[in-house]
Enzyme design. Structure first.
Site, PDB file in Angstrom:
ATOM      1  N   HIS A   3       1.033  -1.025  -0.029  1.00 15.55           N
ATOM      2  CA  HIS A   3       0.211  -0.361   0.252  1.00 15.55           C
ATOM      3  C   HIS A   3       1.010   0.979  -0.135  1.00 15.55           C
ATOM      4  O   HIS A   3       0.556   2.046  -0.833  1.00 15.55           O
ATOM      5  CB  HIS A   3      -1.191  -0.182   1.583  1.00 15.55           C
ATOM      6  CG  HIS A   3      -1.632  -0.878   1.008  1.00 15.55           C
ATOM      7  ND1 HIS A   3      -3.729  -0.759   1.104  1.00 15.55           N
ATOM      8  CD2 HIS A   3      -2.304  -2.263   0.959  1.00 15.55           C
ATOM      9  CE1 HIS A   3      -3.943  -1.713   0.127  1.00 15.55           C
ATOM     10  NE2 HIS A   3      -3.135  -2.832   1.003  1.00 15.55           N
ATOM     11  N   ASP A  98      -6.508   5.869   0.413  1.00 16.36           N
ATOM     12  CA  ASP A  98      -6.459   4.487   0.443  1.00 16.36           C
ATOM     13  C   ASP A  98      -7.990   3.613   0.031  1.00 16.36           C
ATOM     14  O   ASP A  98      -8.646   4.199   1.691  1.00 16.36           O
ATOM     15  CB  ASP A  98      -5.726   3.646   1.481  1.00 16.36           C
ATOM     16  CG  ASP A  98      -4.950   2.549   1.513  1.00 16.36           C
ATOM     17  OD1 ASP A  98      -4.045   1.939   1.278  1.00 16.36           O
ATOM     18  OD2 ASP A  98      -5.334   1.285   1.022  1.00 16.36           O
ATOM     19  N   GLN A 322      13.378  -4.277  -4.807  1.00 15.80           N
ATOM     20  CA  GLN A 322      13.023  -4.289  -5.930  1.00 15.80           C
ATOM     21  C   GLN A 322      12.208  -3.977  -7.621  1.00 15.80           C
ATOM     22  O   GLN A 322      12.776  -5.037  -8.595  1.00 15.80           O
ATOM     23  CB  GLN A 322      11.664  -5.178  -5.798  1.00 15.80           C
ATOM     24  CG  GLN A 322      10.559  -6.222  -6.490  1.00 15.80           C
ATOM     25  CD  GLN A 322       9.753  -7.002  -5.977  1.00 15.80           C
ATOM     26  OE1 GLN A 322       9.534  -7.972  -5.340  1.00 15.80           O
ATOM     27  NE2 GLN A 322       8.332  -6.518  -6.833  1.00 15.80           N
ATOM     28  N   HIS A 337       5.019 -14.185  -5.725  1.00 11.42           N
ATOM     29  CA  HIS A 337       3.418 -14.559  -5.052  1.00 11.42           C
ATOM     30  C   HIS A 337       2.475 -13.389  -5.999  1.00 11.42           C
ATOM     31  O   HIS A 337       1.564 -14.084  -5.400  1.00 11.42           O
ATOM     32  CB  HIS A 337       3.738 -13.985  -3.570  1.00 11.42           C
ATOM     33  CG  HIS A 337       4.104 -12.504  -3.733  1.00 11.42           C
ATOM     34  ND1 HIS A 337       4.411 -11.415  -4.397  1.00 11.42           N
ATOM     35  CD2 HIS A 337       2.913 -11.199  -2.519  1.00 11.42           C
ATOM     36  CE1 HIS A 337       4.593 -10.300  -3.822  1.00 11.42           C
ATOM     37  NE2 HIS A 337       4.253 -10.160  -2.999  1.00 11.42           N
ATOM     38  N   ASN A 341       1.269  -4.946  -6.529  1.00  8.73           N
ATOM     39  CA  ASN A 341       2.895  -4.503  -7.408  1.00  8.73           C
ATOM     40  C   ASN A 341       3.962  -5.218  -8.096  1.00  8.73           C
ATOM     41  O   ASN A 341       4.524  -4.283  -8.805  1.00  8.73           O
ATOM     42  CB  ASN A 341       3.265  -3.802  -6.059  1.00  8.73           C
ATOM     43  CG  ASN A 341       2.039  -2.525  -5.528  1.00  8.73           C
ATOM     44  OD1 ASN A 341       2.065  -1.493  -5.664  1.00  8.73           O
ATOM     45  ND2 ASN A 341       2.118  -2.857  -4.400  1.00  8.73           N
ATOM     46  N   SER A 342       3.765  -6.481  -7.887  1.00 12.24           N
ATOM     47  CA  SER A 342       5.496  -6.857  -7.922  1.00 12.24           C
ATOM     48  C   SER A 342       4.661  -7.747  -9.699  1.00 12.24           C
ATOM     49  O   SER A 342       5.525  -7.279 -10.668  1.00 12.24           O
ATOM     50  CB  SER A 342       5.060  -8.521  -7.280  1.00 12.24           C
ATOM     51  OG  SER A 342       5.791  -7.700  -5.966  1.00 12.24           O
ATOM     52  N   GLY A 360      -4.460 -13.035   0.420  1.00 13.13           N
ATOM     53  CA  GLY A 360      -5.362 -12.352  -0.592  1.00 13.13           C
ATOM     54  C   GLY A 360      -5.697 -12.012  -1.853  1.00 13.13           C
ATOM     55  O   GLY A 360      -6.646 -12.950  -2.242  1.00 13.13           O
TER      56      GLY A 360
END
Ligand code: BUP
Length: 442
Positions: A3, A98, A322, A337, A341-342, A360
């Site tokens: 987040h 958010d 990352q 995973h 974002n990844s 999630g």
């Protein structure tokens, strides 16, 4: 971090477009990674005004998930923001919040007489599921064995096994927090999505042009891939190691900021990586919250594995950069995973993904990865698998597949090109953000 990271990226995108930015962060933070990222960001961007907002913490027991508690504590504290913001100079022109505080930010923006936008840290598909959550939960029969799919009118159905298990329990803290927020999504002027047309065209079109979930959702504003911002830190040793590896030869392995794999699973991953014969960069965690993560790398992996693989790979304990890794030309695949974002960071450079969702929204994300031809996913990998452990042989097979399949690598590169086009000046994402800023200036 899933987040905080997009918020810091959007803050820096606004700064680059000459906006004055006030950053409001919840205090205390849960993880050391959050605290250090907020400090570094403020250090690099001294023009940002920072409000460290003291949240009222809820009574809890040791079993409660610290991240879910933080979401709910923040949601319940947000109404106290108004006095802190009412005298801002220059006065605020909009709030970007958010979606975990959607239900409580409305009263603040109404009192201030300004619009609020939400920033979704999920895929469009998962946001649709959130908007549909009140309906899903109101009918427990939908979780019967007779139902195998979630059907949201106007959207392609998806397997019920892809929804987060807590959704089956209306009393679960995570579900309760999301339900409150879900009912308030429509109050926002719009929801910014860190997504790409090429990955989610059908869902975006259904919502924005087809009126799907029109009572529950305001316009969705796709602004992905979010621009990265630079933090000047010392170059990690893993980056120097990457510099020495041939182009697209390294498999990068990481399961995000909140997943600690079991010791048994770590052993199987180590087998799979070693047997695949490919180079690897593996980031490990041994507890959910980083401040509690004290185990040394050699205690997790054993000296002999580290010795045997020292010319082939490198394992890292703790935080890495990352985005920098995924942008590096030596990286050829990402075992992930599938935190959203990844996924988008992989899409930016078209790095093919081996999806291994953990919790999630990640199974839905894995499906998007697979359908969008950004990567591969074996549905048995994840919480709905028929066995708990994924064995070394299967991991080896998937790594060989992703590294050896030229067609797959080409398709992933195509996603990368689309992502670059969306973000460049005049591109679709850039246009969406400019239009919002123009509207706010009027
Ligand atoms: Br771990 C890790 N370095 O070592 P997601 C993560 N990240 O830069 P998450 C690092 O944190 P949820 C590390 O690039 C991404 O921007 C990564 O967000 C960065 O997963 C972010 O991918 C992580 O959405 O969230 O945090 O596990 O579990 O909520 O999906």
């Amino acid at each position: 971090m899933g987040h905080l990271t997009p918020f810091l990226r959007i803050a820096s995108m606004l700064l680059r477009r000459n906006c004055a930015v006030t950053l409001i962060t919840a205090t205390p933070t849960v993880s050391a990674a959050e605290s250090s990222h907020i400090s570094s960001f403020l250090h690099e961007h001294p023009q940002v005004k920072h409000v460290g907002f003291q949240i009222i913490q809820l009574p809890h027991s040791k079993q409660d998930d610290p991240f879910y508690l933080q979401f709910e504590s923040t949601r319940r504290s947000v109404h106290l923001l108004h006095p802190l913001l009412s005298s801002s100079s220059p006065p605020l022109s909009a709030i970007f919040a958010d979606f975990f505080v959607a239900s409580s930010i409305t009263s603040v923006s109404t009192k201030l007489g300004i619009p609020h936008y939400l920033i979704s840290t999920t895929s469009v598909k998962f946001l649709c599921l959130l908007a549909y959550l009140p309906e899903l939960i109101s009918d427990p029969a939908k979780f019967d064995h007779s139902f195998t799919e979630v059907e949201i009118s106007g959207l392609t159905p998806f397997p019920i096994s892809s929804i987060p298990p807590p959704f089956k329990d209306p009393n679960h803290l995570f579900t309760k927090t999301l339900l409150q927020n879900s009912r308030a999504l429509s109050k926002a002027k719009g929801i910014f999505m860190n997504s790409l047309q090429c990955l989610e065209a059908e869902t975006l079109e259904a919502v924005n042009n087809g009126g799907v979930l029109s009572h529950s959702l305001p316009p969705l504003l796709p602004i992905g891939p979010l621009e990265l911002y630079e933090i000047k830190t010392e170059k990690g040793q893993y980056m120097t190691w990457l510099d020495r590896q041939p182009a697209e030869s390294v498999v990068y392995v990481s399961f995000g900021s909140r997943t600690a794999m079991s010791r048994e699973q770590i052993r199987e991953i180590s087998k799979g990586l070693e047997r695949s014969g490919h180079r690897f960069l593996w980031v490990l965690k041994s507890s959910k919250v980083d401040t509690e993560d004290k185990i040394q790398l050699k205690d997790l992996l054993g000296d002999s594995f580290l010795e045997r693989t020292k010319n082939k790979g490198t394992a890292v304990k703790g935080w890495v950069s990352q985005p920098e890794i995924l942008e590096h030309p030596s990286v050829g695949a990402f075992v992930s995973h599938c935190g959203w974002n990844s996924v988008i960071e992989a899409a930016r450079r078209g790095v093919p993904v081996v999806a291994w969702p953990q919790h999630g929204d990640q199974r839905l994300n894995a499906e998007i990865v697979q359908r969008g031809e950004l990567g591969i996913w074996d549905r048995k990998w994840g919480w709905d698998g028929d066995k708990e452990l994924v064995c070394g042989e299967e991991i080896e097979k998937k790594i060989r597949e992703v590294m050896g399949d030229e067609k797959l690598r080409k398709m992933a590169k195509k996603v990368g090109e689309e992502a670059r086009k969306a973000a460049e000046t005049g591109g679709s994402s850039e246009k969406v953000l400019s239009e919002v800023l123009e509207f706010l200036q009027k």
